[in-house]
Each structure stands twice: as structure tokens, then as C-alpha cells.
Design an enzyme around this catalytic site. Structure first.
Site, PDB file in Angstrom:
ATOM      1  N   CYS A 271      40.755  43.102  45.004  1.00  0.00           N
ATOM      2  CA  CYS A 271      41.956  43.130  44.180  1.00  0.00           C
ATOM      3  C   CYS A 271      43.282  42.783  44.841  1.00  0.00           C
ATOM      4  CB  CYS A 271      42.050  44.518  43.572  1.00  0.00           C
ATOM      5  SG  CYS A 271      43.559  44.772  42.714  1.00  0.00           S
TER       6      CYS A 271
ATOM      7  N   HIS B   8      49.334  47.404  41.954  1.00  0.00           N
ATOM      8  CA  HIS B   8      48.504  47.396  43.166  1.00  0.00           C
ATOM      9  C   HIS B   8      48.975  46.427  44.247  1.00  0.00           C
ATOM     10  CE1 HIS B   8      44.164  48.222  44.760  1.00  0.00           C
ATOM     11  NE2 HIS B   8      45.095  48.942  45.361  1.00  0.00           N
TER      12      HIS B   8
END
Ligand SMILES: *[C@@H]1O[C@H](CO)[C@@H](O)[C@H](O)[C@H]1NC(C)=O
Ligand SMILES: *[C@@H]1O[C@H](CO)[C@@H](O)[C@H](O)[C@H]1NC(C)=O
Ligand SMILES: *[C@@H]1O[C@H](CO)[C@@H](O)[C@H](O)[C@H]1NC(C)=O
Ligand SMILES: *[C@@H]1O[C@H](CO)[C@@H](O)[C@H](O)[C@H]1NC(C)=O
Length: 541
Positions: free
Chosen positions: A67, A123
Site C-alpha cells: 500500500c 496512509h
């Protein structure tokens, strides 16, 4: 919620009325075989399939294996080895973020007058306020800042702690949304942003889903029971719940497309759908995705980790409804979207991405001939593709996730009517751009990879012992290791890897700072770096 009310006013000054609206829908941890448009009959994605059939199936869309590096590339137009983000993900207690020296996509689009919004996952750092989305070009953010949340309670358990993580930036921690299914929150927020969008500005909306990432260990895959029940034909209970989560994500795509159409924006929009990385299959990360027949899982450099399910829809595409053979990397979207928006891409210095808008729109060759999948010297893994050749050196997890993980066997029948009657199909059809049943079937067959038809005998590869070489165009499933048959090509690839490696910056991972533990901050993940001294009480993981 508005981060800085002033920003909205200022940007209007530069508004470029001809710039298209841009909607970027990012699925989390979705596998290659988890979309109907690649041939899956097991899970159902009718809205995503409609979007793909009417647009481009991005058949060679490469992403980073996990990610944070992938999202860093999307936002900066650079490989993760060039931003220090190449190793693992950012943890809530980790005092780092995407370097503040990087200028990112929403900032560039703001220069062109866009109204910019992030719904869902960030994130890319939350150590200090300066790393948060609203300080980095987004007008608003509704969602979470760490890597994952439980779909209902919006908490994240990681690195030995547990905290709530849901907010309307900048300051409002959204305890009021507790218990509401996360995908529904994103959908409602996205639809609202579209509906109330002031047409004097172009819109840039990122819907970064939590789905289908697993949540916390107590109940990793969650979806409403009535939705999960639709998939009672799937025997594996985890896969069944996964299908439910995916169904909700797909429904969200449909509602966003519908809202764009109803607001009159769709005819002038670019909608990109992509997964951030390959799927966690067979219990990896307590999840049940499928990359089959591609090899490997999330966080490996096999195609199953780095070749993402992706599609692009836009009425502005000159040759739509086809499989795009163009090789793309997620870093291409910064110059591609900036270029499509009317920006002068020559100002984008030092990036790895290529402006591929013309090539995608008109089906031409792109400038891209190679992809750096990642170089991670801490894991000891590296992979690059140049033309048809892919080199793999080292691997992750000591090779334990280097296999093929078949879940579905493509049992059942494709629900073509669901695709043709989906919200997305209806929105697209109202513009006269929805292809018919035959075309959908044809594209689907062309996009389905089936390696069991290959007559070439497999040649084993153990990248922990020696580098492996694959002809990735002929052998997308990475079955036949050509390293011994093509020693010259192998040597050339190894030299190229060395050259590329010489341009890498060191990974910027930091030890956790226990002062960021949510237990000190009302059980909430916060930008603790703004409230503690610079002198950290460092511990090792
Ligand atoms: C949209 O923005 C323009 C320019 O700032 C403003 O004049 C107009 O009142 C706004 N429209 C709405 C409906 O808010
Ligand atoms: C890695 O795998 C090899 C066999 O492939 C085994 O001999 C070795 O002990 C493993 N190492 C670790 C750290 O698990
Ligand atoms: C792949 O090809 C084999 C051999 O032709 C065939 O038996 C199998 O059904 C195919 N699988 C899929 C999923 O189409
Ligand atoms: C990249 O360069 C670093 C530093 O020179 C070295 O330690 C590492 O082994 C190299 N990695 C690869 C994959 O060549």
C-alpha cells in the site's frame, strides 16, 4: 469538511473551465481475479465491469506490491525507491510520512483550479499535521489516516496497540459515525461532494476504499449479513465474506457513476479504478483475495503482487471499449491526469511516470518500456521488467508466498444481466457509450488469462538461490524460468538493475515512537508529533 476555507476561494481564480472532472477510485488489496472483467464468475462486480467494458481494461497496469509505496507513487509520479517509501508500510506510531519535499497530485491539480477531495484511506503519514491530506493539497478529507480499519467500529489494531481512526479533517474525530459501514460512509460522502460540486471548478475526487483490506483479527472481513448471504454458493466462509465486502465496494462505484451522471458531470469526466496492489490470497493477511492464475500475493514481486486489476472510463477517450495493451505504472497517473487536465507536463521534473493520456485515448505506443516493480534491500528482493523480460532477484517471506493460489476455478456463470443493468451501465448508457452484451463477453474473454493452455514445460525458479528471468508477455503466470536459457539477457538485466539501484534513496522507515500510542491520546490515532518533543523514546519493533 473544509480544511482551509480560503483555499477554495483562491483556487477559483485559476479555474480552468475546460479541465475534465477526475474521479479516482482506489480499491485496497483487490486481486487480479477479483473482478468480473478478468473472467471471475465467483465474485460479482457488475458496476466495475460496466465501467471497464465501456472504457479501457488496463491489462498491463503495474503497481507497487504494498500500500504505502503504491500510494506514494500515485501521488508523486515517482517510484518508491526515489522517495524512500520502498520498504513496508507506515505505522500509526511511526514518526515519518511521505517526505514533505514531495509535491503531490492534488497540489498540482489545485494549480489548475481543481476542487480536491479525499474520501477514505490516506496512509502516507500522520506523524504531524503537516503530513495529513489537508496540508498536502486536499480541500477536504473524510476517512482514516493509518493502513486499515474495522469496517464497522473504525479502529485499527497494529504493532501491539489499538486505536480509533476516523475523522473529518482537520480536527474532528468522527466518533459519531461509529457502527456505520465504512463503505457506505465513503459512498455518501462522495455522492454529496459530487451533488453539491460548484461547476465553476473542475472536481478532483479520490475515493480510497477500506475494502477489501482485512480489518482486525477479531473479525477481519466484514460486510452486512444480507449482502454476504448473496454469496452462499461460495463454500469458503472467508471468501464469501470477502465477496460481500467487494459487492459493497462495487455498489459504491455504481452510486458514484450515477451521481456523476445525474449532476451532469459524467460527460466531462475521467474515472480511474485501480487496486493499490495485488491481492492477499489464501489467508495471507487473514484475507481471501485471488490473483489466480497469476503468481504470488500482495507484498511479493510476482505478477500477482504487482499487476493490478484496473480500468479507465472517460467519454473523452477517442478509442474506448477495448483492452489497453499499453504498459503502465501507477506513477504514470500524475503526469497523465495533469496532462489531461490541461497542465504543462514539462514542469514535472525528476519523475518516473509518463504522460500516457494520448496513447491511452488513441491507442498509441507509450514512452514506457520498463517498470521498476521495487527494490527492497531490507527484504532482499528486487524486480524489474524491460520490454518482454522480467527479472526477479530475491523474494519476500523466505519464498513461502511464491506459489499460485487458486480459489475460484471460475465456477458458476457470469451474471451478464447484472452488469448491463447496473447503475454504472445505466449512467454510461445515458451517454450512449455502453457496449452490448456480445462486446462485454468478447472483452471479458480477451482479458482472461489462462495459463493451463500453455504447452511449454515449466522450469522452476527459486529467486532465493539465483535470479529468475521470465518472458512476461508469453508467460504472465511466471512458470518458465528462462535464466539458464538466456544468460546474456539475464546479465543485461542484472546490469540494468544495478544501474537503477544506484539511483535509489535509502528507505526512510523509522522505529516506532511509543509516545504515539493511541492509549495516550483518548484511544485515537493522532498526529502526536505535534504535541511531543523531538527527542523520542525510541524502541525497536
Ligand atoms: C460557485 O462559485 C462561484 C465563484 O466563486 C460563485 O460566484 C457562485 O455563487 C458559486 N455557486 C454556488 C451555487 O455556490
Ligand atoms: C528459508 O527456506 C529454506 C528452504 O527453502 C530453509 O532452509 C531456511 O531455513 C528458511 N529460513 C528461514 C529463516 O525460515
Ligand atoms: C483454461 O484452459 C483449459 C484448457 O484449454 C480449460 O480446460 C479451462 O477450462 C480453461 N480455464 C478457464 C478458467 O477458462
Ligand atoms: C543496491 O545498492 C545498495 C547500496 O549500494 C546495496 O547494498 C544493495 O545490495 C543493492 N541492491 C541491489 C538489488 O542491487
Amino acid at each position: 469538511m473544509w480544511c482551509i476555507a480560503l483555499a477554495a476561494w483562491l483556487s477559483v481564480v485559476a479555474a480552468n473551465s475546460r479541465s475534465p472532472h477526475i474521479v479516482l477510485i482506489v480499491a485496497d488489496d483487490l486481486g487480479w481475479d477479483d473482478v468480473g472483467f478478468h473472467g471471475s464468475n465467483e465474485v460479482q462486480t457488475p458496476n466495475i465491469d460496466a465501467l471497464a467494458a465501456a472504457g479501457l481494461v488496463l491489462q498491463h497496469h503495474h503497481v507497487a506490491p504494498v500500500c504505502t509505496p503504491s500510494r506514494a507513487s500515485l501521488m508523486t509520479g515517482k517510484y518508491a525507491i526515489h522517495t524512500g517509501m520502498q520498504h513496508k508500510v507506515i505505522y500509526g506510531m511511526e514518526p515519518r510520512g511521505l517526505p514533505l519535499s514531495e509535491r503531490i497530485l492534488p497540489q498540482y491539480l489545485k494549480d489548475l483550479g481543481y476542487s480536491t477531495h479525499l474520501v477514505g484511506k490516506w496512509h502516507l503519514g500522520s506523524y504531524k499535521k503537516a503530513y495529513l491530506p489537508c496540508q498536502r493539497g486536499f480541500d477536504t478529507h473524510t476517512g482514516f489516516i493509518t493502513g486499515k480499519i474495522d469496517m464497522y467500529d473504525h479502529t485499527n489494531m497494529e504493532t501491539g496497540t489499538w486505536g480509533f481512526d476516523f475523522r473529518r479533517d482537520p480536527e474532528i474525530i468522527s466518533h459519531d459515525l461509529f457502527g456505520k459501514y465504512a463503505t457506505d460512509i465513503y459512498t455518501e460522502e462522495a455522492v454529496k461532494l459530487i451533488k453539491y460540486h460548484n461547476r465553476t471548478q473542475p472536481l478532483f475526487l479520490v475515493v480510497a476504499h477500506s475494502a477489501v483490506h482485512s480489518g482486525n483479527p477479531y473479525e477481519p472481513l466484514r460486510a452486512p449479513e444480507d449482502v454476504v448471504a448473496k454469496f452462499s454458493h461460495i463454500q469458503d466462509r472467508q471468501r464469501q465474506k470477502f465477496a460481500g465486502m467487494l459487492w459493497k465496494l462495487d455498489e459504491s462505484v455504481g452510486k458514484v457513476m450515477e451521481a456523476l451522471q445525474e449532476s451532469g458531470l459524467l460527460s466531462d469526466s475521467i474515472v480511474l479504478f485501480t487496486s493499490d496492489n495485488g491481492g492477499p490470497a489464501a489467508g495471507f493477511n487473514r484475507n481471501a483475495a485471488s490473483n489466480y492464475p497469476l503468481r504470488g500475493v500482495k507484498n511479493t514481486l510476482w505478477e500477482g503482487g504487482v499487476r493490478a486489476a484496473a480500468a479507465l472510463f472517460s467519454p473523452l477517450l477517442q478509442k474506448p471499449s477495448r483492452l489497453a495493451p499499453q504498459r503502465l505504472h501507477i506513477s504514470d497517473w500524475l503526469p497523465t491526469l495533469y496532462g489531461a487536465a490541461g497542465g504543462d507536463t514539462s514542469i514535472l521534473k525528476g519523475i518516473d511516470g509518463f504522460n500516457s493520456w494520448e496513447a491511452l485515448s488513441k491507442d498509441l505506443k507509450t514512452e514506457r518500456t520498463s517498470v521498476v516493480h521495487n527494490i527492497d534491500d531490507i527484504f532482499g528482493s528486487a524486480a524489474i521488467t524491460i520490454n518482454q523480460w522480467k527479472l526477479l532477484k530475491g523474494t519476500t517471506y523466505n519464498g513461502t508466498w511464491d506459489g499460485w493460489y487458486e480459489t475460484s476455478k471460475r465456477k458458476g456463470e457470469y451474471q451478464i444481466d447484472a452488469t448491463l443493468q447496473s447503475r454504472a451501465a445505466k449512467a454510461i448508457r445515458s451517454l450512449g457509450l455502453m457496449p452490448d452484451k456480445d462486446k462485454v463477453f468478447k472483452m471479458r474473454a480477451a482479458a482472461s488469462i489462462n495459463c493451463s493452455q500453455s504447452t511449454t514445460a515449466p522450469i522452476a525458479c527459486n529467486p532465493l538461490v539465483a535470479p529468475c528471468l521470465f518472458n512476461i508477455d508469453d508467460d504472465p503466470c511466471e512458470r518458465v524460468n528462462m535464466a539458464e536459457k538466456e544468460p546474456e539477457i539475464l546479465q543485461k538485466m542484472l546490469i540494468k538493475l544495478k544501474e537503477i539501484n544506484a539511483t535509489a534513496v535509502p528507505p526512510n522507515n523509522r522505529n516506532l515512537d511509543l509516545r504515539g500510542d493511541p492509549k495516550y491520546w483518548g484511544r485515537v490515532f493522532v498526529n502526536f508529533g505535534d504535541f511531543v518533543s523531538e527527542n523520542p523514546s525510541i524502541i525497536d519493533l
